[in-house]
Scaffold this motif. Sequence first.
Motif, short mmCIF file in Angstrom:
data_model
loop_
_atom_site.label_atom_id
_atom_site.label_comp_id
_atom_site.label_asym_id
_atom_site.label_seq_id
_atom_site.Cartn_x
_atom_site.Cartn_y
_atom_site.Cartn_z
N TYR A 225 0.84 -1.18 -0.03
CA TYR A 225 -0.10 -0.11 0.06
C TYR A 225 0.80 1.42 0.08
O TYR A 225 0.37 2.35 -0.29
CB TYR A 225 -0.78 0.04 1.31
N ALA A 226 2.04 1.39 0.64
CA ALA A 226 2.98 2.46 0.60
C ALA A 226 3.38 2.59 -0.85
O ALA A 226 3.18 3.90 -1.50
CB ALA A 226 4.33 1.95 1.47
N VAL A 227 3.78 1.64 -1.71
CA VAL A 227 4.21 1.81 -3.06
C VAL A 227 2.73 2.31 -3.88
O VAL A 227 3.00 3.02 -4.84
CB VAL A 227 4.81 0.24 -3.64
N LEU A 228 1.65 1.58 -3.57
CA LEU A 228 0.69 1.86 -4.32
C LEU A 228 0.19 3.49 -4.20
O LEU A 228 -0.14 4.10 -5.01
CB LEU A 228 -0.68 1.08 -3.89
N GLY A 229 0.30 3.96 -2.90
CA GLY A 229 0.09 5.20 -2.37
C GLY A 229 1.09 6.35 -3.42
O GLY A 229 0.59 7.22 -3.71
N ARG B 150 15.34 2.01 6.49
CA ARG B 150 15.25 0.85 5.56
C ARG B 150 14.00 0.49 4.74
O ARG B 150 13.63 -0.70 4.36
CB ARG B 150 15.85 -0.17 6.16
N VAL B 151 12.89 1.48 4.92
CA VAL B 151 11.68 1.36 4.64
C VAL B 151 11.29 2.35 3.91
O VAL B 151 11.75 3.54 3.98
CB VAL B 151 10.55 0.91 5.74
N SER B 152 10.09 2.16 2.97
CA SER B 152 9.61 3.46 2.56
C SER B 152 8.41 3.97 3.36
O SER B 152 7.59 3.11 4.02
CB SER B 152 8.83 3.07 1.22
N LEU B 153 8.21 5.19 3.35
CA LEU B 153 7.11 5.85 4.20
C LEU B 153 5.90 6.09 3.58
O LEU B 153 6.10 6.27 2.24
CB LEU B 153 7.55 7.18 4.75
N ARG B 154 4.73 5.94 4.32
CA ARG B 154 3.49 6.38 3.51
C ARG B 154 3.56 7.91 3.46
O ARG B 154 4.23 8.78 4.22
CB ARG B 154 2.33 6.02 4.10
N VAL C 18 -6.64 8.28 6.58
CA VAL C 18 -5.48 7.98 5.73
C VAL C 18 -5.25 6.42 5.31
O VAL C 18 -4.54 6.19 4.27
CB VAL C 18 -4.21 8.34 6.51
N LEU C 19 -5.89 5.46 6.07
CA LEU C 19 -5.72 4.17 5.71
C LEU C 19 -7.06 3.59 4.83
O LEU C 19 -7.69 2.83 5.43
CB LEU C 19 -5.42 3.23 6.97
N THR C 20 -7.15 4.05 3.81
CA THR C 20 -8.43 3.94 3.33
C THR C 20 -8.43 2.46 2.86
O THR C 20 -9.50 1.96 2.54
CB THR C 20 -8.58 4.85 1.96
N GLU C 21 -7.37 1.95 2.62
CA GLU C 21 -7.34 0.36 2.16
C GLU C 21 -7.45 -0.47 3.17
O GLU C 21 -7.51 -1.67 3.08
CB GLU C 21 -5.80 -0.02 1.72
N LEU C 22 -7.54 -0.17 4.53
CA LEU C 22 -7.79 -0.90 5.65
C LEU C 22 -8.92 -1.73 5.57
O LEU C 22 -10.15 -1.03 5.64
CB LEU C 22 -7.54 -0.27 7.05
N PRO C 23 -9.41 -2.90 5.69
CA PRO C 23 -10.46 -3.71 5.70
C PRO C 23 -11.49 -3.05 6.76
O PRO C 23 -10.66 -2.98 8.06
CB PRO C 23 -10.20 -5.06 5.81
N GLU C 24 -12.59 -2.92 6.80
CA GLU C 24 -13.30 -2.30 7.78
C GLU C 24 -13.47 -3.50 9.05
O GLU C 24 -13.58 -4.57 8.73
CB GLU C 24 -14.68 -1.72 7.33
N ALA C 25 -13.58 -2.89 9.98
CA ALA C 25 -14.06 -3.69 11.36
C ALA C 25 -15.40 -3.81 11.42
O ALA C 25 -16.11 -2.67 11.37
CB ALA C 25 -13.18 -3.17 12.42
N VAL C 26 -16.03 -5.18 11.85
CA VAL C 26 -17.27 -5.01 12.26
C VAL C 26 -17.41 -5.45 13.48
O VAL C 26 -17.02 -6.43 14.23
CB VAL C 26 -17.81 -6.46 11.49
N HIS C 27 -18.30 -4.39 14.32
CA HIS C 27 -18.41 -4.35 15.66
C HIS C 27 -19.70 -4.88 16.03
O HIS C 27 -20.55 -4.59 15.52
CB HIS C 27 -18.41 -3.05 16.31
N VAL C 28 -19.68 -6.05 16.89
CA VAL C 28 -20.91 -6.55 17.11
C VAL C 28 -21.08 -6.75 18.73
O VAL C 28 -20.20 -7.16 19.56
CB VAL C 28 -21.09 -8.10 16.54
#
Length: 720
Positions: A249-253, A291-295, A488-498
């Motif tokens: 996702y960092a590369v995609l961004g 040593r890493v790419s930043l968002r 900012v983390l639009t790719e994050l799968p949503e959480a389902v709260h029950v």
Amino acid sequence: MTTAKADLHRAARLSAAALALLDDHAAAVAPVLGALSVLKAELVRRELDGIPLARLRDVTGGRLRVTALEAAGLNSVRQVLDRTAYLLRTLPGVGAQTAAQALAAADQLARAVEATVAVRIDIARRDADTTALVVALHRLVAAGPDRRRALAAAGEAQQRLALLLPEARPAGSRVRMLLAGRRRREATVAAVASVRELLADAEERSLLLTLTQASADLLRNPDTAGPDPARPDTDRAWIDFELRSADYYAVLGEVVEAVEDTAAHAATEGHLPDTLADAVRAEHLDDTLLRVSLRGYQAFGARFALARGRVILGDEMGLGKTIQAIAAMAHLGAQGRTHFLVVCPASVLVNWLREIESRSALRAFRLHGQERAAALAAWTSVGGVAVTTYDALRHLDVPEQAAVGMLVVDEAHYVKNPAAQRSQAVARWTDRVDRVLFLTGTPMENRVEEFRDLVRYLQPELEVPYTAPDRFRSAVAPVYLRRNQQDVLTELPEAVHVDEWVDLGRNERAAYREAVLSGSFMAMRRAAYTDPAASAKLQRLAEIVEEARDSALKVVVFSCFRDVLTAVQQELGRRLPGHRVLGPIAGQLSADLRQELVDEFSATPGHAVLLAQIQAGGTGLNIQAASVVVLCEPQVKPTLESQAVGRVQRMGQVRRVQVHRLLATDSVDQRLLEILGGKERLFDAYARRSETAESSPEAVDVSERSLALRIVEDEQLRLV
């Protein structure tokens, strides 16, 4: 002129290598953009399918008549876009003007929708289009974090050489120099001098080797396997994505930013005032030692810390506050600063050491435990990042010659009470160090005064009024930066709260009544587990765990109470024999052992269950291997609950997270939720964004003790 000719030849080689890298990178990016375009178009079509046709009338200011279109059976905006102007004109009552207006309005809505949708890579949906994106990204990710630096160097070198080489070209021929006029010869000599300066710098940095190696990395296909080299091993790409989705996702961004508007969005910049955001953007960030790419938002956070000097980074859980702090220290290290100090709770000390050593070229030293004195001596001598705990900081004696370039205080809400010894130790260090970075996703838990106290450590002269939200927000803006996951983390799968509501059994209700009459708030909260064999909560928990086992999902079970976790462990063993149950992670467990449990849990193939006290497992540990969270009871602090969920629902999570909260009707659970709803709204008002406030601290002061007393008194009145 022979030397000049040789220099020009070397410069031409460097220019060719830079151009080759830029071309190779563009060729690698092209399939990413192609796959992304296809996926985004489908997302837009789905959104437009849910927008009723009547909205086209709004877009045209009421000028478009949609009656004929609706009569023809068109119900959504997508159905209009799926037709050409000619096909629309064939519908009864639809003329050329109506058709043109409808298509123009639909296209306008489509562009608006396109600006809001974000592509999420779902590992459960490996269709051809998503697989094409993952495979295309895999090539860029496999090229490594040096790719970005090489690309930036190539662009800079090529830009300069494109201007210098034409000016310097006459120096490659004695005849040309003789025929050139005086001004032309002077310009040529100056250009040759600049070329030689550029070549010397390039040689010192081994730039030609860096560029050619980056090209080779991009040309090497990481997915080829088997006899047909043109056929990608998609399984390998998917596995790699699951292991390090954050890198993808960092590369995609990065790719998206390169082709879209490069100005950061307001959410990425924490809604800072424009003048402040502009100053932060202008701050240079040297990532040589990273040593890493930043968002994009992470780079902005590091720049904010560098530009402002003494700040609070209040990003929501899971956005990478640690890596932003490391990036800021790495920048200062590349600029010549040698010593850095990180203060953190003991539970996250191991994680800090790991992150520093794996994500940067900085050396990490553990100033905690039996080897503390030796580590302190080594750090003082050679420099690096010293990581210590709040308790150890009180006794830390650092020589003056080890000038600390930046102090990082993790989980900074630990020092919200200025009278505490650890707070006073931190205060002494904030006075001693020029650059200070506080990290906390919860700058206030109960009172606005807590937030203001944190600000005072950094900017004691700053006036922070309580009178109005906008004034408070403006006052803390230069010190406080916060971004939220959904922004900012639009790719994050949503959480389902029950919320899982159950009725207390006879024995549990009797235990609850006894706890209420005795005024024991803690006993009231645990009453649902008094009779484990008949506990409705434990029955529902076992069902959730069994469902997770059938789907090969990992589960984390959080409770405030050690004895509740013991009951859970025993009952899971009795009701579901053969389950892999690890833990519990509890307060008395050392940081090393906590991390070992998480590592074992993550490495377990398929299903497993990890038990954790919410105070111990809810901070400092990354548990993305889990995708099911069970909360045995509601928490007094809503931030504690969100922190625990954030250990699972964070960057790198590729599955949808299920959060199950076990609740008992007509009990303390129900009353807690009613009161905590107000505390959650308070946090939203004061700290959810970087500009926060409300009218008066007294009006919103809800301490844990007063909350518990209110609930006990209310329940006593209800039951007596």
